[in-house]
Structure formats: C-alpha cells, structure tokens
Scaffold this active site. Structure first.
Site, mmCIF file in Angstrom:
data_model
loop_
_atom_site.group_PDB
_atom_site.id
_atom_site.type_symbol
_atom_site.label_atom_id
_atom_site.label_comp_id
_atom_site.label_asym_id
_atom_site.label_seq_id
_atom_site.Cartn_x
_atom_site.Cartn_y
_atom_site.Cartn_z
ATOM 1 N N ALA A 67 80.746 51.381 41.224
ATOM 2 C CA ALA A 67 81.669 51.512 40.095
ATOM 3 C C ALA A 67 82.067 50.110 39.654
ATOM 4 C CB ALA A 67 82.888 52.314 40.513
ATOM 5 N N GLY A 110 79.422 53.539 44.397
ATOM 6 C CA GLY A 110 79.170 54.635 43.461
ATOM 7 C C GLY A 110 77.697 54.748 43.081
ATOM 8 N N GLU A 133 82.566 49.788 49.891
ATOM 9 C CA GLU A 133 83.939 49.864 49.359
ATOM 10 C C GLU A 133 84.959 49.306 50.346
ATOM 11 O OE1 GLU A 133 81.700 52.318 49.317
ATOM 12 O OE2 GLU A 133 81.792 53.456 47.440
HETATM 13 N N1 DAK Z 1 81.453 45.919 39.413
HETATM 14 C C1 DAK Z 1 81.550 44.988 38.434
HETATM 15 N N2 DAK Z 1 80.707 43.955 38.313
HETATM 16 C C2 DAK Z 1 79.720 43.838 39.225
HETATM 17 C C3 DAK Z 1 79.562 44.778 40.273
HETATM 18 C C4 DAK Z 1 80.480 45.873 40.343
HETATM 19 N N3 DAK Z 1 80.399 46.837 41.258
HETATM 20 N N4 DAK Z 1 78.496 44.389 41.027
HETATM 21 C C5 DAK Z 1 78.013 43.270 40.460
HETATM 22 N N5 DAK Z 1 78.737 42.936 39.365
HETATM 23 C C6 DAK Z 1 78.544 41.800 38.476
HETATM 24 C C7 DAK Z 1 79.006 40.501 39.124
HETATM 25 O O1 DAK Z 1 80.398 40.341 38.998
HETATM 26 C C8 DAK Z 1 78.222 39.496 38.348
HETATM 27 O O2 DAK Z 1 78.863 39.303 37.102
HETATM 28 P P1 DAK Z 1 79.151 37.812 36.516
HETATM 29 O O3 DAK Z 1 79.901 37.116 37.585
HETATM 30 O O4 DAK Z 1 77.753 37.258 36.308
HETATM 31 O O5 DAK Z 1 79.900 38.058 35.259
HETATM 32 C C9 DAK Z 1 76.900 40.198 38.083
HETATM 33 O O6 DAK Z 1 77.166 41.602 38.235
HETATM 34 C C10 DAK Z 1 75.805 39.814 39.067
HETATM 35 O O7 DAK Z 1 76.318 39.981 40.384
HETATM 36 P P2 DAK Z 1 76.300 38.828 41.495
HETATM 37 O O8 DAK Z 1 76.334 37.486 40.858
HETATM 38 O O9 DAK Z 1 77.368 39.166 42.470
HETATM 39 O O10 DAK Z 1 74.846 39.045 42.124
HETATM 40 P P3 DAK Z 1 74.376 38.757 43.633
HETATM 41 O O11 DAK Z 1 72.917 38.984 43.618
HETATM 42 O O12 DAK Z 1 74.924 37.454 44.122
HETATM 43 O O13 DAK Z 1 75.073 39.902 44.511
HETATM 44 C C11 DAK Z 1 75.717 42.184 45.018
HETATM 45 C C12 DAK Z 1 74.723 41.226 44.303
HETATM 46 C C13 DAK Z 1 75.349 43.598 44.638
HETATM 47 C C14 DAK Z 1 75.594 42.015 46.544
HETATM 48 C C15 DAK Z 1 77.178 41.816 44.581
HETATM 49 O O14 DAK Z 1 77.212 41.766 43.146
HETATM 50 C C16 DAK Z 1 78.185 42.804 45.054
HETATM 51 O O15 DAK Z 1 78.613 42.771 46.222
HETATM 52 N N6 DAK Z 1 78.636 43.681 44.146
HETATM 53 C C17 DAK Z 1 79.690 44.641 44.435
HETATM 54 C C18 DAK Z 1 79.178 45.785 45.305
HETATM 55 C C19 DAK Z 1 80.286 46.745 45.643
HETATM 56 O O16 DAK Z 1 81.290 46.414 46.267
HETATM 57 N N7 DAK Z 1 80.132 48.000 45.227
HETATM 58 C C20 DAK Z 1 81.116 49.057 45.444
HETATM 59 C C21 DAK Z 1 82.143 49.065 44.306
HETATM 60 S S1 DAK Z 1 83.418 50.270 44.518
HETATM 61 C C22 DAK Z 1 85.135 57.369 41.967
HETATM 62 C C23 DAK Z 1 83.785 57.296 41.851
HETATM 63 C C24 DAK Z 1 83.101 56.182 42.354
HETATM 64 C C25 DAK Z 1 83.784 55.153 42.949
HETATM 65 C C26 DAK Z 1 85.157 55.235 43.062
HETATM 66 C C27 DAK Z 1 85.824 56.334 42.581
HETATM 67 N N8 DAK Z 1 85.847 58.510 41.510
HETATM 68 C C28 DAK Z 1 85.109 59.691 41.035
HETATM 69 C C29 DAK Z 1 87.260 58.531 41.475
HETATM 70 C C30 DAK Z 1 83.017 54.014 43.437
HETATM 71 C C31 DAK Z 1 83.567 52.873 43.861
HETATM 72 C C32 DAK Z 1 82.676 51.717 44.059
HETATM 73 O O17 DAK Z 1 81.479 51.776 43.883
#
Ligand code: DAK
Length: 259
Positions: A67, A110, A133
């Site tokens: 997400a 997500g 998360e």
């Molecule tokens: N959200 C927003 N932006 C994101 C993102 C995300 N989840 N993942 C990556 N990006 C963005 C980065 O901020 C970056 O943007 P800029 O800085 O260039 O503006 C760009 O994508 C490229 O990412 P990185 O520079 O970080 O790329 P790397 O190769 O260095 O790293 C990575 C890739 C995937 C390891 C890293 O980006 C990362 O850790 N991303 C976050 C992964 C994460 O924590 N995912 C879980 C998010 S929480 C719900 C339904 C669903 C959910 C909740 C509630 N309901 C129905 C209520 C779900 C929650 C989640 O998924």
C-alpha cells in the site's frame, strides 16, 4: 473513464484479459485511486462474457511494493475506517472469474496480499514476497495474516509477519505460496499459458469450481462439501455440461459457450 494507474486489455488473448498495474516509479504502490481502478476493472471484466480468465500483473521490477505508505503515513484510525478500503478489497476478492497473478520483482505487504487474493500465482525467478508492515510499525491489514498462514503454515507465516523478511520465488514455490517459477522473460507468457488452459473449459464450471475451492477457507469440511455438492448439481443445468460430456462420448473436443 480512462484509468490512470492500471492498463486493461480485455482481449489480450482469446477469452483472456490482462490488467497491468502501472505506477512504475513508485514500484506500483497501491494508492486508493489505483485500488479503485482495479476494483472497477474487475467488476467490468466479470460482466464481459467474452472474458473467461483474468491475469493481473505489474512490471519486471515490481508486482506491487505494498500500500502507498506516503498516502497512509499521516492517517488516524478514524480516517482509515472512513476510507473503508476493505469494501474495495472485498469486491476484488469476490471476482467470479479465475484470476491469475503474474508476479515479477517485489510483491510486498498489500502487494503480497493482492497476489494471494488471486487464485494462482505464476512467479518470475526474481520475485520476492514478504509482509514487511512490521518494520513500519503496523501489521498486514488486507488478509496477510490469514491467507499467508493458510498457504504456508503457522511457523513460516509467523516468521515472515514478525520479522518482515522477504522470501525468494523459489522459497515461495517450495512453501506452496506460488504455482510455478519461471525465468523472468517468461513469467507473463507462462501465466497466459495457464490462463489459456483454463479458458478452454466451461466458464460456468470454472467459476463454480473457483467459488467452491475458495469456500474451503471459510467453512467447516461438512459445510464446504455441502456447498460443493450444490454447485455440482447446478452445473447439470448448463448446456456446457451436455456439450462437455457428449464431446467425450463422441471423441471430439468440446465447444463451450458459457451457457
Ligand atoms: N509506498 C509508497 N512509495 C513506495 C513504496 C510504498 N509501499 N514502495 C516503494 N515506494 C517508492 C519509494 O519511496 C521510491 O520513491 P522516491 O523516493 O523515488 O520518490 C520509489 O518507490 C522506489 O523505491 P526505492 O528507492 O525504495 O527502491 P529500492 O529498490 O531501494 O527498494 C523496496 C525497494 C521495495 C525494498 C523499498 O521501496 C521498500 O521497502 N518499500 C516499502 C515496502 C513496504 O514496507 N511495503 C508494505 C507497505 S504497508 C489495507 C490494505 C492493505 C494494507 C493496509 C491496509 N486495508 C484494506 C485497510 C497494506 C499495507 C502495506 O502494504
């Protein structure tokens, strides 16, 4: 209305639709608009009689990295409840047609939950799955604790959910999370081949079979068997059942019409 964050090709192959998530710079982070577009596309494809199977993909680098954290960061519990994303996810879950995820690169949070909401997952060997998360102070919110546990078992799910670590496509295959792993240049084609196999079947039968398999998650064995039996009987009301059985007896290929 033209979608901004997804592309939809209703007849990518005969009877097979393709939806591609398309926010490449943000690694296909699932913001609210994207999820709404995805929901609307699936509803429309479910109503399109020419479509029998739907393939959902991202790009080589990311299926979806979760997400959109930037969109969620400032929100409170009431803001989250008001947005009620669950109704969107529930609608996606209720897609009647078989839904195959073609995953390459990151399928996180997500993104992993979205892949698991699909009926099957074809992964490229570069795919990585995880529920990170916990590292940002929350926990899976779209079924991750439940679907992952059912798919790979409690011990492994607990480790992934509590440490946030990623697993490779090969591990995901060994653990039963994905159906197959193929070289990166083949993942979409491989998903299409699986979709084409299913698209040859009676669309009524595939939808009822999907519904029945999914029921196994949500019921006791005896309730599930009862549900299966009702769908089984119902298929004998279809022309496709007559066509399928007669084709077997007449030693020819069936021509299913979805009637
Ligand atoms: N959200 C927003 N932006 C994101 C993102 C995300 N989840 N993942 C990556 N990006 C963005 C980065 O901020 C970056 O943007 P800029 O800085 O260039 O503006 C760009 O994508 C490229 O990412 P990185 O520079 O970080 O790329 P790397 O190769 O260095 O790293 C990575 C890739 C995937 C390891 C890293 O980006 C990362 O850790 N991303 C976050 C992964 C994460 O924590 N995912 C879980 C998010 S929480 C719900 C339904 C669903 C959910 C909740 C509630 N309901 C129905 C209520 C779900 C929650 C989640 O998924």
């Amino acid at each position: 209305m033209q979608a901004e964050f997804i592309t939809v090709t209703p007849q990518y192959r005969k009877h097979i639709a393709l939806i591609a998530l398309n926010r490449p710079k943000e690694l296909n982070a699932l913001n609210l608009q994207l999820m709404g577009e995805l929901r609307d596309a699936l509803v429309a494809l479910d109503e399109d009689d020419e479509v029998r199977v739907i393939v959902l993909t991202g790009n080589e680098r990311a299926f979806a990295a979760g997400a959109d954290i930037k969109q969620m960061a400032g929100k409170g519990a009431i803001d989250m409840a008001k947005v009620d994303q669950f109704s969107t996810w529930d609608k996606i879950k209720r897609t009647k047609k078989p839904l195959i995820a073609a995953v390459s690169g990151f399928a996180l949070g997500g993104g992993c939950e979205l892949a698991m909401t699909c009926d099957m997952i074809v992964a490229s060997e570069t795919a990585q799955f995880g529920q990170p998360e916990i590292k940002i102070g929350v926990m899976p919110g779209a079924g991750g604790t439940q679907r992952l546990t059912r798919a790979i078992g409690k011990a492994r799910a607990m480790e992934l959910v509590l440490t946030g670590k990623f697993i490779s496509a090969q591990e995901a295959l060994n653990w039963g999370l994905v159906n197959r792993v193929v070289p990166v240049e083949m993942y979409l084609q491989s998903a299409m081949e699986l979709a084409a196999e299913i698209a040859q079947m009676s669309p009524i039968a595939t939808q009822m079979a999907k519904e029945s398999v999914n029921h196994a998650y949500e019921s006791s064995l005896s309730e599930g068997l009862y549900f299966e039996r009702k769908n089984f009987y119902l298929l004998f009301a279809s022309e496709d059942q007559k066509e399928g059985m007669n084709a077997f007896i007449e030693k020819r290929q069936p021509d299913f019409k979805g009637k």
